[in-house]
Design a protein around this motif. Structure first.
Motif, short mmCIF file in Angstrom:
data_model
loop_
_atom_site.label_atom_id
_atom_site.label_comp_id
_atom_site.label_asym_id
_atom_site.label_seq_id
_atom_site.Cartn_x
_atom_site.Cartn_y
_atom_site.Cartn_z
N VAL A 1 167.12 18.66 93.58
CA VAL A 1 167.28 18.58 94.76
C VAL A 1 166.00 18.97 95.85
N ILE A 2 165.37 20.08 95.51
CA ILE A 2 164.49 20.73 96.50
C ILE A 2 162.98 20.16 95.90
N LEU A 3 162.66 19.50 94.87
CA LEU A 3 161.43 18.81 94.52
C LEU A 3 161.06 18.00 95.61
N PRO A 4 161.91 16.85 96.20
CA PRO A 4 161.29 15.95 97.28
C PRO A 4 160.89 16.71 98.61
N VAL A 5 161.89 17.68 98.89
CA VAL A 5 161.53 18.52 100.07
C VAL A 5 160.10 19.17 99.99
N LEU A 6 159.90 19.72 98.79
CA LEU A 6 158.68 20.55 98.67
C LEU A 6 157.38 19.43 98.88
N VAL A 7 157.69 18.29 98.27
CA VAL A 7 156.49 17.12 98.34
C VAL A 7 156.57 16.80 100.05
N VAL A 8 157.43 16.69 100.59
CA VAL A 8 157.52 16.41 102.19
C VAL A 8 156.65 17.55 103.10
N PHE A 9 157.07 18.89 102.64
CA PHE A 9 156.50 20.07 103.15
C PHE A 9 155.21 20.08 102.77
N ALA A 10 154.64 19.71 101.51
CA ALA A 10 153.17 19.86 101.30
C ALA A 10 152.48 18.78 102.19
N ALA A 11 153.13 17.72 102.68
CA ALA A 11 152.44 16.55 103.32
C ALA A 11 152.33 17.05 104.52
#
Length: 294
Positions: A269-279
């Motif tokens: 669940v949190i992995l895609p959010v971390l990718v968006v946050f990093a971007a």
């Protein structure tokens, strides 16, 4: 000032900067609170990721270890076998992309109207936006459920998206940003014959890109992590979003031996959010502070 005097002054400043009192104040007043906050936030997340690679006996044990002694991907395989990941992931992507895009566009246009368009009851509309910020979303669950059900929106993706299309936070933040823009810039565009749409998308939006990116990031994270409303309005696995679909793990595996599966599901669940946050993270500070200093 002679070189000798300058050297003596630098030595004095150096001693003062690295004195015990100054170092103690810096550590206790600056670094220590940051380290404590990071530990509170990061340690549970780190344990969750590590535990997702542990076999069940290493999680349910009287002698716990930090690192997995026998790393395994069985927890992730079990999640993939139990929950239709592709279906719930696709539903989450649709809800997040469509819902976030509409929310951001509505926030931009509403904030522009509140700042640059003259109409009656403008202050009353902004007051309503402020009131919406103070009302908890849970208060609207029952009215929204009755309305969407009456419209035939149960177990549909548009039924998940529709009630949350307004974003009071985004409207408020963008309004405050738009108020800092120089009026001369828009007046010059108006004299050149630019209408409201042209001024909005060719002048206001490019200048306010960091703030808009911040609103987009907050909106995407909120849409992706939304759990309560999708849980209420859907009971079919074909229309569940990822957080709701992974909740099936807790229902199916209602025992202590399911901790590894639950941790693996939480990581997904949190992995895609971390990718968006990093971007988008470079826009966060500049977006939130833009206009605070002139």
């Amino acid at each position: 000032m002679s070189s000798t005097t300058r050297t003596a002054s630098l030595r004095t400043q150096w001693r003062q900067a690295f004195s015990r009192r100054n170092l103690a104040a810096t550590v206790l007043g600056g670094y220590l609170p940051i380290l404590i906050a990071m530990a509170i936030i990061v340690l549970p997340l780190a344990w969750m990721v590590i535990a997702s690679f542990k076999p069940i006996p290493e999680i349910i044990t009287t002698q716990p270890t930090l690192w997995p002694q026998a790393p395994t991907l069985d927890n992730y395989r079990h999640v993939a076998d139990t929950v239709p990941l592709l279906t719930v992931l696709g539903n989450s992507l649709i809800v997040t992309i469509v819902g976030s895009a509409i929310k951001v566009v509505l926030a931009i246009t509403t904030a522009y109207a509140l700042v640059f368009v003259d109409f009656r009851f403008k202050n009353a509309v902004f007051l309503a936006v402020l009131v919406a910020l103070m009302v908890p979303p849970e208060a609207a669950l029952l009215p929204n459920y009755l309305t969407i059900s009456a419209l035939g929106g149960r177990n549909t993706l548009w039924g998940i998206i529709l009630p949350g299309l307004g974003t009071a936070f985004g409207t408020f933040l963008l309004r405050q940003q738009f108020k800092t823009l120089p009026k001369e810039l828009l007046e010059a565009a108006k004299l050149d014959g630019a209408g409201h749409l042209k001024r909005l998308w060719r002048i206001v939006v490019p200048v306010s890109a960091p703030t808009i990116a911040t609103v987009a990031l907050v909106t995407i994270v909120g849409e992706w992590n939304s759990f309560m409303w999708p849980l209420i309005i859907t009971d079919s696995v074909h229309t569940m979003t990822l957080p709701v679909g992974l909740n099936l793990l807790q229902t199916i595996e209602g025992q202590t031996g399911s901790y590894g599966y639950l941790m693996a599901g939480a990581v997904l669940v949190i992995l895609p959010v971390l990718v968006v946050f990093a971007a988008l993270q470079r826009f966060i500070v500049s977006g939130l502070t833009q206009g605070a200093v002139k």
